[in-house]
Design a protein around this motif. Structure first.
Motif, PDB file in Angstrom:
ATOM      1  N   ALA A 286     -18.459  33.177  38.804  1.00  0.00           N
ATOM      2  CA  ALA A 286     -18.268  32.951  37.365  1.00  0.00           C
ATOM      3  C   ALA A 286     -18.620  34.209  36.579  1.00  0.00           C
ATOM      4  CB  ALA A 286     -19.119  31.775  36.904  1.00  0.00           C
ATOM      5  N   GLU A 287     -19.733  34.826  36.931  1.00  0.00           N
ATOM      6  CA  GLU A 287     -20.158  36.034  36.233  1.00  0.00           C
ATOM      7  C   GLU A 287     -19.168  37.174  36.439  1.00  0.00           C
ATOM      8  OE1 GLU A 287     -25.015  35.460  36.444  1.00  0.00           O
ATOM      9  OE2 GLU A 287     -23.966  36.469  38.080  1.00  0.00           O
ATOM     10  N   LEU A 288     -18.645  37.301  37.646  1.00  0.00           N
ATOM     11  CA  LEU A 288     -17.720  38.410  37.920  1.00  0.00           C
ATOM     12  C   LEU A 288     -16.382  38.213  37.219  1.00  0.00           C
ATOM     13  CD1 LEU A 288     -18.748  39.027  41.596  1.00  0.00           C
ATOM     14  CD2 LEU A 288     -18.711  40.780  39.801  1.00  0.00           C
ATOM     15  N   MET A 289     -15.957  36.975  37.013  1.00  0.00           N
ATOM     16  CA  MET A 289     -14.756  36.745  36.207  1.00  0.00           C
ATOM     17  C   MET A 289     -15.009  37.218  34.776  1.00  0.00           C
ATOM     18  SD  MET A 289     -12.690  35.582  38.438  1.00  0.00           S
ATOM     19  CE  MET A 289     -12.971  35.032  40.135  1.00  0.00           C
ATOM     20  N   CYS A 290     -16.193  36.919  34.254  1.00  0.00           N
ATOM     21  CA  CYS A 290     -16.545  37.404  32.907  1.00  0.00           C
ATOM     22  C   CYS A 290     -16.640  38.925  32.896  1.00  0.00           C
ATOM     23  CB  CYS A 290     -17.857  36.774  32.469  1.00  0.00           C
ATOM     24  SG  CYS A 290     -17.753  34.997  32.135  1.00  0.00           S
ATOM     25  N   TRP A 291     -17.210  39.484  33.951  1.00  0.00           N
ATOM     26  CA  TRP A 291     -17.309  40.946  34.039  1.00  0.00           C
ATOM     27  C   TRP A 291     -15.913  41.582  33.999  1.00  0.00           C
ATOM     28  CZ3 TRP A 291     -15.268  44.204  37.819  1.00  0.00           C
ATOM     29  CH2 TRP A 291     -15.672  45.543  37.747  1.00  0.00           C
ATOM     30  N   ALA A 292     -14.958  40.992  34.720  1.00  0.00           N
ATOM     31  CA  ALA A 292     -13.606  41.571  34.767  1.00  0.00           C
ATOM     32  C   ALA A 292     -12.931  41.513  33.407  1.00  0.00           C
ATOM     33  CB  ALA A 292     -12.768  40.847  35.817  1.00  0.00           C
ATOM     34  N   ILE A 293     -13.207  40.471  32.623  1.00  0.00           N
ATOM     35  CA  ILE A 293     -12.676  40.408  31.262  1.00  0.00           C
ATOM     36  C   ILE A 293     -13.141  41.623  30.467  1.00  0.00           C
ATOM     37  CG2 ILE A 293     -12.865  39.149  29.063  1.00  0.00           C
ATOM     38  CD1 ILE A 293     -12.988  36.555  30.770  1.00  0.00           C
ATOM     39  N   LEU A 294     -14.396  42.013  30.671  1.00  0.00           N
ATOM     40  CA  LEU A 294     -14.973  43.139  29.943  1.00  0.00           C
ATOM     41  C   LEU A 294     -14.614  44.487  30.562  1.00  0.00           C
ATOM     42  CD1 LEU A 294     -18.510  41.557  29.517  1.00  0.00           C
ATOM     43  CD2 LEU A 294     -16.824  41.889  27.694  1.00  0.00           C
ATOM     44  N   ALA A 295     -14.438  44.511  31.873  1.00  0.00           N
ATOM     45  CA  ALA A 295     -14.230  45.778  32.577  1.00  0.00           C
ATOM     46  C   ALA A 295     -12.805  46.293  32.482  1.00  0.00           C
ATOM     47  CB  ALA A 295     -14.612  45.616  34.055  1.00  0.00           C
ATOM     48  N   TYR A 296     -11.831  45.377  32.302  1.00  0.00           N
ATOM     49  CA  TYR A 296     -10.421  45.776  32.330  1.00  0.00           C
ATOM     50  C   TYR A 296      -9.725  45.362  31.026  1.00  0.00           C
ATOM     51  CZ  TYR A 296     -11.666  45.680  37.304  1.00  0.00           C
ATOM     52  OH  TYR A 296     -12.290  45.848  38.525  1.00  0.00           O
ATOM     53  N   PRO A 297     -10.119  45.955  29.896  1.00  0.00           N
ATOM     54  CA  PRO A 297      -9.526  45.543  28.612  1.00  0.00           C
ATOM     55  C   PRO A 297      -8.048  45.880  28.501  1.00  0.00           C
ATOM     56  CG  PRO A 297     -10.854  47.520  28.334  1.00  0.00           C
ATOM     57  CD  PRO A 297     -11.115  47.032  29.727  1.00  0.00           C
ATOM     58  N   GLU A 298      -7.553  46.767  29.381  1.00  0.00           N
ATOM     59  CA  GLU A 298      -6.134  47.127  29.343  1.00  0.00           C
ATOM     60  C   GLU A 298      -5.256  46.105  30.057  1.00  0.00           C
ATOM     61  OE1 GLU A 298      -7.473  48.293  33.347  1.00  0.00           O
ATOM     62  OE2 GLU A 298      -8.373  48.292  31.359  1.00  0.00           O
ATOM     63  N   SER A 299      -5.856  45.161  30.756  1.00  0.00           N
ATOM     64  CA  SER A 299      -5.079  44.174  31.508  1.00  0.00           C
ATOM     65  C   SER A 299      -4.445  43.167  30.551  1.00  0.00           C
ATOM     66  CB  SER A 299      -5.970  43.461  32.528  1.00  0.00           C
ATOM     67  OG  SER A 299      -7.012  42.755  31.886  1.00  0.00           O
ATOM     68  N   PRO A 300      -3.373  42.488  30.983  1.00  0.00           N
ATOM     69  CA  PRO A 300      -2.669  41.567  30.087  1.00  0.00           C
ATOM     70  C   PRO A 300      -3.577  40.452  29.564  1.00  0.00           C
ATOM     71  CG  PRO A 300      -1.345  42.033  32.022  1.00  0.00           C
ATOM     72  CD  PRO A 300      -2.697  42.631  32.284  1.00  0.00           C
ATOM     73  N   PRO A 301      -3.402  40.043  28.322  1.00  0.00           N
ATOM     74  CA  PRO A 301      -4.235  38.964  27.774  1.00  0.00           C
ATOM     75  C   PRO A 301      -4.194  37.687  28.590  1.00  0.00           C
ATOM     76  CG  PRO A 301      -3.085  40.085  26.000  1.00  0.00           C
ATOM     77  CD  PRO A 301      -2.527  40.637  27.283  1.00  0.00           C
ATOM     78  N   ASN A 302      -3.012  37.323  29.132  1.00  0.00           N
ATOM     79  CA  ASN A 302      -2.966  36.073  29.896  1.00  0.00           C
ATOM     80  C   ASN A 302      -3.700  36.191  31.224  1.00  0.00           C
ATOM     81  OD1 ASN A 302      -0.896  37.809  30.663  1.00  0.00           O
ATOM     82  ND2 ASN A 302       0.466  36.160  31.322  1.00  0.00           N
ATOM     83  N   PHE A 303      -3.853  37.414  31.753  1.00  0.00           N
ATOM     84  CA  PHE A 303      -4.684  37.611  32.930  1.00  0.00           C
ATOM     85  C   PHE A 303      -6.149  37.356  32.567  1.00  0.00           C
ATOM     86  CE2 PHE A 303      -7.443  40.689  35.253  1.00  0.00           C
ATOM     87  CZ  PHE A 303      -7.408  40.059  36.498  1.00  0.00           C
ATOM     88  N   ARG A 304      -6.601  37.934  31.466  1.00  0.00           N
ATOM     89  CA  ARG A 304      -8.005  37.774  31.080  1.00  0.00           C
ATOM     90  C   ARG A 304      -8.315  36.331  30.700  1.00  0.00           C
ATOM     91  NH1 ARG A 304      -8.401  42.018  26.623  1.00  0.00           N
ATOM     92  NH2 ARG A 304      -6.148  42.237  26.922  1.00  0.00           N
ATOM     93  N   ARG A 305      -7.364  35.659  30.083  1.00  0.00           N
ATOM     94  CA  ARG A 305      -7.592  34.242  29.765  1.00  0.00           C
ATOM     95  C   ARG A 305      -7.600  33.394  31.045  1.00  0.00           C
ATOM     96  NH1 ARG A 305      -4.085  35.547  24.975  1.00  0.00           N
ATOM     97  NH2 ARG A 305      -5.516  35.606  23.201  1.00  0.00           N
ATOM     98  N   GLY A 306      -6.814  33.805  32.018  1.00  0.00           N
ATOM     99  CA  GLY A 306      -6.857  33.123  33.310  1.00  0.00           C
ATOM    100  C   GLY A 306      -8.203  33.301  33.993  1.00  0.00           C
TER     101      GLY A 306
END
Length: 269
Positions: free
Chosen positions: A94-114
């Protein structure tokens, strides 16, 4: 000079939601992850260095706990220790999914929402494991934990490396492990524990599918060789498979039979 990557995100954004979960140390808050807000931070910096806060209740250890054999699982204490480890795996996921949201801001929004949706699934799995522990008379924090995934996954330099490591790697490996332990718990008469592992097996399949789908999007491939090139060093396929490998769940998640065959026979050089 102030580094933008170390500043908390603006309130009421997906990034702030992810940051808040990572930075809370209260165990009760780790079991509670609300629906994420729809808004994204504009021109968000990469926050790759953020790490989770840990409660004093959690005793961290660098030692690797030996996985109990089938007969050892007849002891409720050994089952509790094992499930405690699995619960901590879910927390790190769970924490690493949150980390990836913060670490890869250039990734597509629907990826980060996923990623946010998966994080909430992992928190729900934590609660399921927590309820099982309570049924045996234990609670999260009663045994030492190891932040093994945190020591490795943040080395992933890109979103493609991240989904290769987490979705196609560790979460796919969990398909193998959950069914194996469902069988073992059932054999010692713990049907509640067996059912819990079967449920989590089913719910991990969409997570693996999510990883495969995005890996294909970014690499235009999903073969074994491409996957191994995207694993965060020093990880290898050795730690991303169980024995036996669970074919049906991996196939349902979208892995090819060729990929599974290559994973089955892979050996370190």
């Amino acid at each position: 000079m102030d580094d933008p990557g170390t500043r908390p995100p603006p309130r009421d954004t997906l990034e702030s939601w992810a940051w808040g979960y990572l930075r809370t140390s209260e165990l009760a808050s780790k079991f509670d992850l609300a629906q994420p807000p729809p808004d994204l931070e504009e021109a968000a910096p990469a926050r790759r260095d953020v790490r989770p806060a840990r409660s004093e209740r959690l005793i961290t250890s660098g030692a690797r706990a030996k996985t109990p054999g089938s007969e050892a699982l007849r002891n409720p204490l050994r089952r509790a220790q094992l499930v405690h480890t699995f619960l901590h795996h879910e927390l790190q996921a769970a924490e690493l999914m949150c980390w990836a949201i913060l670490a890869y801001p250039e990734s597509p929004p629907n990826f980060r929402r996923g990623l946010a949706k998966i994080a909430r699934d992992e928190v729900r799995h934590m609660a399921m494991y927590g309820d099982y522990l309570a049924s045996l008379g234990y609670a999260f924090g009663d045994f030492p934990v190891r932040d093994w995934f945190w020591e490795r996954v943040p080395a992933a330099p890109s979103p493609a490396h991240f989904v290769a490591t987490m979705g196609m790697g560790f979460e796919a490996g969990n398909l193998d492990h959950t069914l194996r332990f469902a069988d073992r718990f059932g054999k010692v008469g713990d049907e509640a524990g067996a059912k819990l592992h079967r449920t989590i097996f089913e719910e991990e399949i969409p997570h693996v599918r999510f990883g495969i789908t995005w890996f294909r999007t970014w690499t235009q491939s999903d073969d074994f060789a491409s996957w191994t090139r995207h694993l965060a060093a020093p990880l290898s396929p050795m730690v991303m498979r169980g024995r036996p490998i669970e074919h049906s769940g991996r196939l349902r998640a979208g892995m090819s039979q060729r990929f599974i065959d290559d994973l089955t026979v892979w050996e370190p050089v």
